[in-house]
Write an enzyme that holds these catalytic residues in place. Structure first.
Site, PDB file in Angstrom:
ATOM      1  N   TYR A 131      36.376  36.193  38.140  1.00  0.00           N
ATOM      2  CA  TYR A 131      37.098  35.840  39.376  1.00  0.00           C
ATOM      3  C   TYR A 131      38.170  34.791  39.090  1.00  0.00           C
ATOM      4  O   TYR A 131      39.352  34.982  39.392  1.00  0.00           O
ATOM      5  CB  TYR A 131      36.119  35.326  40.442  1.00  0.00           C
ATOM      6  N   LYS A 159      42.323  34.911  39.244  1.00  0.00           N
ATOM      7  CA  LYS A 159      43.142  34.034  40.100  1.00  0.00           C
ATOM      8  C   LYS A 159      44.123  33.234  39.239  1.00  0.00           C
ATOM      9  O   LYS A 159      45.278  33.035  39.615  1.00  0.00           O
ATOM     10  CB  LYS A 159      42.256  33.091  40.929  1.00  0.00           C
ATOM     11  N   THR A 190      42.644  28.942  44.040  1.00  0.00           N
ATOM     12  CA  THR A 190      41.359  28.240  44.071  1.00  0.00           C
ATOM     13  C   THR A 190      41.295  27.153  43.009  1.00  0.00           C
ATOM     14  O   THR A 190      41.979  27.245  41.978  1.00  0.00           O
ATOM     15  CB  THR A 190      40.219  29.259  43.822  1.00  0.00           C
ATOM     16  N   ASP A 191      40.439  26.160  43.247  1.00  0.00           N
ATOM     17  CA  ASP A 191      40.233  25.121  42.223  1.00  0.00           C
ATOM     18  C   ASP A 191      39.503  25.676  40.999  1.00  0.00           C
ATOM     19  O   ASP A 191      39.468  25.042  39.949  1.00  0.00           O
ATOM     20  CB  ASP A 191      39.469  23.924  42.809  1.00  0.00           C
ATOM     21  N   GLU A 192      38.907  26.875  41.149  1.00  0.00           N
ATOM     22  CA  GLU A 192      38.098  27.415  40.048  1.00  0.00           C
ATOM     23  C   GLU A 192      38.948  27.752  38.814  1.00  0.00           C
ATOM     24  O   GLU A 192      38.418  27.877  37.715  1.00  0.00           O
ATOM     25  CB  GLU A 192      37.289  28.632  40.524  1.00  0.00           C
TER      26      GLU A 192
HETATM   27  P1  NAD Z   1      37.424  37.021  51.688  1.00  0.00           P
HETATM   28  O1  NAD Z   1      36.771  37.798  50.585  1.00  0.00           O
HETATM   29  O2  NAD Z   1      36.617  36.568  52.832  1.00  0.00           O
HETATM   30  O3  NAD Z   1      38.641  37.872  52.279  1.00  0.00           O
HETATM   31  C1  NAD Z   1      39.523  38.582  51.464  1.00  0.00           C
HETATM   32  C2  NAD Z   1      40.340  39.517  52.341  1.00  0.00           C
HETATM   33  O4  NAD Z   1      41.276  40.208  51.498  1.00  0.00           O
HETATM   34  C3  NAD Z   1      39.490  40.582  53.050  1.00  0.00           C
HETATM   35  O5  NAD Z   1      39.879  40.685  54.396  1.00  0.00           O
HETATM   36  C4  NAD Z   1      39.803  41.861  52.285  1.00  0.00           C
HETATM   37  O6  NAD Z   1      39.719  43.025  53.088  1.00  0.00           O
HETATM   38  C5  NAD Z   1      41.243  41.585  51.838  1.00  0.00           C
HETATM   39  N1  NAD Z   1      41.578  42.373  50.636  1.00  0.00           N
HETATM   40  C6  NAD Z   1      40.852  42.467  49.484  1.00  0.00           C
HETATM   41  N2  NAD Z   1      41.481  43.291  48.628  1.00  0.00           N
HETATM   42  C7  NAD Z   1      42.629  43.717  49.244  1.00  0.00           C
HETATM   43  C8  NAD Z   1      43.692  44.566  48.853  1.00  0.00           C
HETATM   44  N3  NAD Z   1      43.687  45.184  47.667  1.00  0.00           N
HETATM   45  N4  NAD Z   1      44.715  44.751  49.708  1.00  0.00           N
HETATM   46  C9  NAD Z   1      44.715  44.141  50.922  1.00  0.00           C
HETATM   47  N5  NAD Z   1      43.716  43.330  51.351  1.00  0.00           N
HETATM   48  C10 NAD Z   1      42.689  43.117  50.513  1.00  0.00           C
HETATM   49  O7  NAD Z   1      38.136  35.809  50.942  1.00  0.00           O
HETATM   50  P2  NAD Z   1      38.359  34.297  51.430  1.00  0.00           P
HETATM   51  O8  NAD Z   1      37.177  33.499  51.081  1.00  0.00           O
HETATM   52  O9  NAD Z   1      38.884  34.298  52.814  1.00  0.00           O
HETATM   53  O10 NAD Z   1      39.532  33.865  50.435  1.00  0.00           O
HETATM   54  C11 NAD Z   1      40.887  34.089  50.770  1.00  0.00           C
HETATM   55  C12 NAD Z   1      41.761  33.562  49.643  1.00  0.00           C
HETATM   56  O11 NAD Z   1      41.515  32.174  49.456  1.00  0.00           O
HETATM   57  C13 NAD Z   1      41.491  34.238  48.299  1.00  0.00           C
HETATM   58  O12 NAD Z   1      42.722  34.396  47.647  1.00  0.00           O
HETATM   59  C14 NAD Z   1      40.616  33.236  47.562  1.00  0.00           C
HETATM   60  O13 NAD Z   1      40.797  33.331  46.163  1.00  0.00           O
HETATM   61  C15 NAD Z   1      41.150  31.921  48.103  1.00  0.00           C
HETATM   62  N6  NAD Z   1      40.200  30.795  48.132  1.00  0.00           N
HETATM   63  C16 NAD Z   1      38.962  30.935  48.712  1.00  0.00           C
HETATM   64  C17 NAD Z   1      38.108  29.839  48.752  1.00  0.00           C
HETATM   65  C18 NAD Z   1      36.749  29.921  49.430  1.00  0.00           C
HETATM   66  O14 NAD Z   1      35.983  28.964  49.385  1.00  0.00           O
HETATM   67  N7  NAD Z   1      36.408  31.018  50.102  1.00  0.00           N
HETATM   68  C19 NAD Z   1      38.504  28.616  48.220  1.00  0.00           C
HETATM   69  C20 NAD Z   1      39.779  28.514  47.624  1.00  0.00           C
HETATM   70  C21 NAD Z   1      40.617  29.609  47.605  1.00  0.00           C
HETATM   71  P1  TYD Z   2      29.475  30.480  46.294  1.00  0.00           P
HETATM   72  O1  TYD Z   2      29.374  30.307  47.769  1.00  0.00           O
HETATM   73  O2  TYD Z   2      29.280  31.842  45.704  1.00  0.00           O
HETATM   74  O3  TYD Z   2      30.891  29.877  45.864  1.00  0.00           O
HETATM   75  P2  TYD Z   2      31.495  29.588  44.367  1.00  0.00           P
HETATM   76  O4  TYD Z   2      30.662  30.274  43.359  1.00  0.00           O
HETATM   77  O5  TYD Z   2      32.849  30.178  44.476  1.00  0.00           O
HETATM   78  O6  TYD Z   2      31.491  28.096  44.208  1.00  0.00           O
HETATM   79  O7  TYD Z   2      28.409  29.522  45.596  1.00  0.00           O
HETATM   80  C1  TYD Z   2      28.409  28.130  45.828  1.00  0.00           C
HETATM   81  C2  TYD Z   2      27.386  27.520  44.874  1.00  0.00           C
HETATM   82  O8  TYD Z   2      26.076  27.964  45.257  1.00  0.00           O
HETATM   83  C3  TYD Z   2      27.571  27.941  43.422  1.00  0.00           C
HETATM   84  O9  TYD Z   2      27.253  26.847  42.578  1.00  0.00           O
HETATM   85  C4  TYD Z   2      26.552  29.060  43.240  1.00  0.00           C
HETATM   86  C5  TYD Z   2      25.441  28.659  44.182  1.00  0.00           C
HETATM   87  N1  TYD Z   2      24.675  29.779  44.795  1.00  0.00           N
HETATM   88  C6  TYD Z   2      23.283  29.794  44.722  1.00  0.00           C
HETATM   89  O10 TYD Z   2      22.647  28.879  44.159  1.00  0.00           O
HETATM   90  N2  TYD Z   2      22.613  30.840  45.314  1.00  0.00           N
HETATM   91  C7  TYD Z   2      23.279  31.851  45.945  1.00  0.00           C
HETATM   92  O11 TYD Z   2      22.624  32.804  46.439  1.00  0.00           O
HETATM   93  C8  TYD Z   2      24.702  31.822  46.017  1.00  0.00           C
HETATM   94  C9  TYD Z   2      25.483  32.910  46.703  1.00  0.00           C
HETATM   95  C10 TYD Z   2      25.362  30.751  45.428  1.00  0.00           C
END
Ligand code: NAD
Ligand code: TYD
Length: 351
Positions: A157, A161, A131-133
């Site tokens: 988090y 990562k 992630t960019d975070e």
């Molecule tokens: P998500 O939370 O929707 O899905 C995570 C999945 O991992 C779930 O299906 C869960 O059951 C599985 N999981 C969790 N713990 C596990 C374990 N111990 N063993 C096996 N499976 C396990 O997450 P997402 O938003 O789809 O993110 C997927 C990946 O992309 C993550 O690595 C996250 O850090 C990265 N990512 C997400 C975003 C975003 O905006 N959502 C952006 C950049 C990177």
């Molecule tokens: P989120 O979807 O949790 O992603 P991330 O924290 O990984 O960027 O949140 C996106 C943005 O929205 C973040 O700045 C937090 C804000 N946010 C709210 O203001 N209210 C909410 O209920 C949630 C879930 C997020």
């Protein structure tokens, strides 16, 4: 590579990656490994569950012996690792689970790959999705995260990562494991768990529930349509340089409050509500602890080296996304009833 292990394929982004690979590459065997935590949902991928090139395995990436078995049983030669705990607010409440899954789980997979490949790295690849975070937070100064930006994570988090990214690089540098890492900005689209901003707010508007905006709503995120992320993963898995890192982003920055107003306008329009009706649901609540101010990704390296660009304009992406959640209310209801409801109410009451 033929036998591809995709971890976290029942989650949000993973389900789109699994779908893309199963449909696009009939010659690959796609093994989707997921623990099915609260965030994993097989309904996210029920359209491909009977495909001949698809296998689902329920397992925990932290279970090292099981990972060794799976690498051997399926003769895994490629890994796309998405399984993780992914929600910042949960990491503030329960950092241990994040360290366990994101750090120890990644390490367990790396070690299993190293063991199974046993020094023969020809046509093998371990692709870690991050992630960019990990880069921390930007000011409102027009700068971007590049691949050279130093890591400075703030939340449990992002710290977990960042740690997993370091382990991946350590395995590349120490053992020669063929790895690649990508750091992507915020994703949006179908099948996102409704604890994240966009699906949560769409669902709350539909039910006339408050929209909890953290702080002043001035934080900025760079939003990318999830299918474009999956396309980037496809390109990088096949053509990304080993040992390298690529940033993935949409060049699409929004303050939370402006984004929320777009969501409200879109939901109200699609539901046939009077314009602006749901604006009253906006409720400013206590800010998230350590809330990063701004994320913005420079993805020019990926564009220049591998020719990837986002395919969808944000207006079109958000319209498609809102329409999908409104049309798939059963998917949403199945998740938001029961355990989730209790959890969400307790998070909200604690603010
Ligand atoms: P998500 O939370 O929707 O899905 C995570 C999945 O991992 C779930 O299906 C869960 O059951 C599985 N999981 C969790 N713990 C596990 C374990 N111990 N063993 C096996 N499976 C396990 O997450 P997402 O938003 O789809 O993110 C997927 C990946 O992309 C993550 O690595 C996250 O850090 C990265 N990512 C997400 C975003 C975003 O905006 N959502 C952006 C950049 C990177
Ligand atoms: P989120 O979807 O949790 O992603 P991330 O924290 O990984 O960027 O949140 C996106 C943005 O929205 C973040 O700045 C937090 C804000 N946010 C709210 O203001 N209210 C909410 O209920 C949630 C879930 C997020």
């Amino acid at each position: 590579m033929k036998n591809i292990l995709i971890t976290g394929g029942a989650g949000f982004i993973g389900s789109h990656v699994v779908r893309l690979f199963v449909n696009k590459y009939p010659d690959y065997n796609i093994i989707n490994l997921d623990k099915l935590t609260y965030a994993g949902n097989l309904a996210n991928i029920n359209d491909i569950e009977n495909a001949p090139n698809y296998t689902f395995v329920k397992a925990d990436i932290c279970d090292f012996d099981k990972m060794l078995d799976i690498f051997a049983q399926y003769n895994i030669d490629g890994v796309i690792h998405l399984a993780a705990e992914s929600h910042v607010d949960r990491s503030i409440k329960d950092p241990f689970t994040f360290a366990k899954t994101n750090v120890m789980g990644t390490l367990s997979l790396l070690q299993a790959a190293k063991h199974h490949w046993n020094g023969d790295f020809e046509n093998r690849r371990f692709y870690h999705i991050s992630t960019d975070e990990v880069y921390g937070s930007l000011e409102f100064d027009g700068t971007f995260f590049t691949e050279q930006t130093s890591y400075a994570p703030h939340s449990p988090y992002s710290a977990s990562k960042a740690s997993s990214d370091h382990f991946v690089r350590a395995f590349q540098d120490t053992f020669g494991l063929p790895t690649v890492i990508t750091n992507c900005s915020n994703n949006y689209g179908p099948y996102q768990f409704p604890e994240k901003l966009i699906p949560l707010f769409i669902n709350n508007i539909r039910h006339g529930k408050p929209l909890p905006v953290y702080g002043k709503g001035e934080n900025v995120r760079d939003w990318l349509y999830v299918v474009d992320h999956a396309r980037a993963i496809d390109v990088i898995f096949h053509n990304g340089r080993l040992g390298d890192t690529y940033n993935i982003g949409g060049f699409n920055e929004w303050t939370n409050i402006d984004l929320i107003k777009v969501i409200i306008a879109t939901v109200d329009r699609l539901l046939g509500n009077p314009e602006g009706e749901s604006l009253d649901l906006i409720t400013y609540v206590t800010d998230r602890a350590g809330h990063d101010l701004r994320y913005a990704i420079d993805s020019n390296k990926l564009k220049n080296e591998l020719g990837w660009e986002p395919s969808l304009q944000f207006e079109e992406g958000i319209q498609k996304t809102v329409a999908w959640y409104l049309e798939n209310q059963k998917w949403m209801d199945d998740i938001t009833s029961g355990e989730y409801e209790t959890y969400y109410d307790s998070m909200y009451e604690n603010r």
